[in-house]
Write a protein that holds these residues in place. Structure first.
Motif, PDB file in Angstrom:
ATOM      1  N   ARG A  34       0.888  -1.015   0.062  1.00 48.39           N
ATOM      2  CA  ARG A  34       0.072  -0.124   0.073  1.00 48.39           C
ATOM      3  C   ARG A  34       0.814   1.233   0.020  1.00 48.39           C
ATOM      4  NH1 ARG A  34      -5.261  -0.909   3.467  1.00 48.39           N
ATOM      5  NH2 ARG A  34      -5.579  -3.176   3.078  1.00 48.39           N
ATOM      6  N   LEU A  35       0.241   2.230  -0.431  1.00 47.10           N
ATOM      7  CA  LEU A  35       1.175   3.582  -0.388  1.00 47.10           C
ATOM      8  C   LEU A  35       1.893   4.014   1.122  1.00 47.10           C
ATOM      9  CD1 LEU A  35       2.090   6.383  -1.325  1.00 47.10           C
ATOM     10  CD2 LEU A  35      -0.262   7.250  -0.899  1.00 47.10           C
ATOM     11  N   PHE A  36       3.054   3.916   1.338  1.00 45.27           N
ATOM     12  CA  PHE A  36       3.692   4.474   2.469  1.00 45.27           C
ATOM     13  C   PHE A  36       3.331   5.743   2.885  1.00 45.27           C
ATOM     14  CE2 PHE A  36       7.664   5.854   4.411  1.00 45.27           C
ATOM     15  CZ  PHE A  36       7.702   5.295   5.649  1.00 45.27           C
ATOM     16  N   GLY A  37       2.717   5.588   4.370  1.00 45.56           N
ATOM     17  CA  GLY A  37       2.255   6.858   4.873  1.00 45.56           C
ATOM     18  C   GLY A  37       3.345   7.907   4.868  1.00 45.56           C
ATOM     19  N   GLY A  38       4.581   7.470   5.147  1.00 42.79           N
ATOM     20  CA  GLY A  38       5.611   8.680   5.165  1.00 42.79           C
ATOM     21  C   GLY A  38       5.843   9.324   3.719  1.00 42.79           C
ATOM     22  N   ARG A  39       5.710   8.574   2.727  1.00 46.26           N
ATOM     23  CA  ARG A  39       5.647   8.994   1.549  1.00 46.26           C
ATOM     24  C   ARG A  39       4.583  10.172   1.210  1.00 46.26           C
ATOM     25  NH1 ARG A  39       9.702   7.974  -2.757  1.00 46.26           N
ATOM     26  NH2 ARG A  39       9.978   6.468  -0.986  1.00 46.26           N
ATOM     27  N   LEU A  40       3.443   9.701   1.392  1.00 46.96           N
ATOM     28  CA  LEU A  40       2.348  10.562   1.580  1.00 46.96           C
ATOM     29  C   LEU A  40       2.289  11.952   2.290  1.00 46.96           C
ATOM     30  CD1 LEU A  40      -0.369  11.161   0.169  1.00 46.96           C
ATOM     31  CD2 LEU A  40      -1.474   9.944   1.833  1.00 46.96           C
ATOM     32  N   MET A  41       2.946  11.834   3.520  1.00 42.00           N
ATOM     33  CA  MET A  41       3.197  12.899   4.170  1.00 42.00           C
ATOM     34  C   MET A  41       4.213  13.722   3.711  1.00 42.00           C
ATOM     35  SD  MET A  41       3.135  11.055   8.006  1.00 42.00           S
ATOM     36  CE  MET A  41       4.029  12.366   8.873  1.00 42.00           C
ATOM     37  N   VAL A  63       5.696  24.119  10.638  1.00 40.99           N
ATOM     38  CA  VAL A  63       5.833  24.102  11.897  1.00 40.99           C
ATOM     39  C   VAL A  63       4.929  22.860  12.587  1.00 40.99           C
ATOM     40  CG1 VAL A  63       6.750  26.488  12.068  1.00 40.99           C
ATOM     41  CG2 VAL A  63       4.271  25.960  12.359  1.00 40.99           C
ATOM     42  N   ALA A  64       3.855  22.749  11.951  1.00 38.17           N
ATOM     43  CA  ALA A  64       2.805  21.798  12.509  1.00 38.17           C
ATOM     44  C   ALA A  64       2.159  21.109  11.490  1.00 38.17           C
ATOM     45  CB  ALA A  64       1.876  22.283  13.689  1.00 38.17           C
ATOM     46  N   ILE A  65       1.680  19.778  11.780  1.00 34.49           N
ATOM     47  CA  ILE A  65       0.504  19.133  10.964  1.00 34.49           C
ATOM     48  C   ILE A  65      -0.528  18.774  12.149  1.00 34.49           C
ATOM     49  CG2 ILE A  65      -0.115  17.022   9.614  1.00 34.49           C
ATOM     50  CD1 ILE A  65       2.880  16.840   8.684  1.00 34.49           C
ATOM     51  N   ARG A  97      -4.975  23.473   4.196  1.00 37.25           N
ATOM     52  CA  ARG A  97      -5.660  22.373   4.242  1.00 37.25           C
ATOM     53  C   ARG A  97      -5.169  21.632   2.975  1.00 37.25           C
ATOM     54  NH1 ARG A  97     -12.143  20.986   3.975  1.00 37.25           N
ATOM     55  NH2 ARG A  97     -12.015  19.056   3.012  1.00 37.25           N
ATOM     56  N   ALA A  98      -4.928  20.099   3.079  1.00 38.84           N
ATOM     57  CA  ALA A  98      -4.668  19.645   1.909  1.00 38.84           C
ATOM     58  C   ALA A  98      -5.281  18.094   2.114  1.00 38.84           C
ATOM     59  CB  ALA A  98      -3.025  19.157   2.239  1.00 38.84           C
ATOM     60  N   ASP A  99      -6.155  18.084   0.852  1.00 37.04           N
ATOM     61  CA  ASP A  99      -6.726  16.593   0.495  1.00 37.04           C
ATOM     62  C   ASP A  99      -6.135  15.936  -0.451  1.00 37.04           C
ATOM     63  OD1 ASP A  99      -8.680  17.923   2.255  1.00 37.04           O
ATOM     64  OD2 ASP A  99     -10.203  18.455   0.746  1.00 37.04           O
ATOM     65  N   THR A 100      -6.168  14.548  -0.138  1.00 39.49           N
ATOM     66  CA  THR A 100      -5.401  13.682  -1.048  1.00 39.49           C
ATOM     67  C   THR A 100      -6.602  12.803  -1.683  1.00 39.49           C
ATOM     68  OG1 THR A 100      -3.628  13.804   0.152  1.00 39.49           O
ATOM     69  CG2 THR A 100      -3.987  11.807  -1.484  1.00 39.49           C
ATOM     70  N   ASN A 114      -7.166  10.868   2.214  1.00 39.29           N
ATOM     71  CA  ASN A 114      -6.279  11.705   3.203  1.00 39.29           C
ATOM     72  C   ASN A 114      -6.699  13.009   3.395  1.00 39.29           C
ATOM     73  OD1 ASN A 114      -3.935  13.113   4.384  1.00 39.29           O
ATOM     74  ND2 ASN A 114      -3.565  10.875   5.191  1.00 39.29           N
ATOM     75  N   HIS A 115      -6.868  13.580   4.486  1.00 41.50           N
ATOM     76  CA  HIS A 115      -7.142  14.924   4.673  1.00 41.50           C
ATOM     77  C   HIS A 115      -6.173  15.520   5.827  1.00 41.50           C
ATOM     78  CE1 HIS A 115     -10.101  18.396   5.457  1.00 41.50           C
ATOM     79  NE2 HIS A 115      -9.921  18.009   6.832  1.00 41.50           N
ATOM     80  N   ALA A 116      -5.702  16.612   5.432  1.00 37.94           N
ATOM     81  CA  ALA A 116      -4.606  17.239   6.474  1.00 37.94           C
ATOM     82  C   ALA A 116      -4.833  18.517   6.771  1.00 37.94           C
ATOM     83  CB  ALA A 116      -3.238  16.618   6.049  1.00 37.94           C
ATOM     84  N   TYR A 117      -4.391  19.207   7.794  1.00 39.60           N
ATOM     85  CA  TYR A 117      -3.949  20.559   8.106  1.00 39.60           C
ATOM     86  C   TYR A 117      -2.682  20.813   8.104  1.00 39.60           C
ATOM     87  CZ  TYR A 117      -8.997  21.403   7.925  1.00 39.60           C
ATOM     88  OH  TYR A 117     -10.597  21.449   7.285  1.00 39.60           O
TER      89      TYR A 117
END
Length: 165
Positions: A34-41, A63-65, A97-100, A114-117
């Protein structure tokens, strides 16, 4: 909050929108294929950084996720798209905001995986925080709602910092 920030003007949310697309390869996979989470990060951080730099026009640093939710997996040869945009501007920082999404190439449908701020800070040549030169204005009802929620998230981040989190 009471301190006024001298800004060059206002930029629209849409001016920071960044879209990055990748096809998953063997080197992007984890031990479970599966897609490696660290790569996606890493890719999310890149897209958010580009969005923040487009808005500010200055050097920035992450500075933060704040939130990073993995909802569904992605697999070899899947097409992954990351959309990132600035949702809030403070004195020296911006929330992005980053949506994958993973795309079904047969149907063209996209599913959010994935959804991230992220919090990005404007910095000078020595790496010290500097004011964000531009304010932010929402252009659509959806952007306005997201910006309103971003203010709430900013207050929660301040509260968590004050509590030592």
């Amino acid at each position: 909050m009471g301190q006024e920030i001298e800004r060059k003007g206002i930029k629209m949310v849409g001016s920071s929108r960044t879209i990055a697309t990748r096809m998953l390869r063997h080197e992007d996979m984890n031990g479970s294929d599966r897609l490696f989470g660290g790569r996606l990060m890493e890719w999310i951080d890149d897209a958010a950084g580009i969005a923040a730099r487009r808005h500010a026009g200055t050097a920035i640093t992450t500075v933060a996720i704040d939130t990073l939710e993995f909802r569904y997996p992605a697999f070899l040869n899947d097409i992954v798209t990351i959309e990132a945009w600035v949702t809030h501007v403070e004195r020296t920082s911006m929330e992005v905001r980053a949506d994958t999404y993973v795309e079904d190439t047969a149907t063209g449908e996209r599913r959010m995986i994935n959804h991230a701020y992220l919090t990005e800070v404007c910095i000078d040549d020595e790496g010290h925080p500097i004011p964000v030169p531009w304010g932010l204005k929402a252009g659509t009802p959806e952007e306005h709602e997201e910006c309103q929620h971003a203010r709430d998230r900013a207050e929660l981040r301040k509260l968590r910092r004050a509590q030592g989190f």
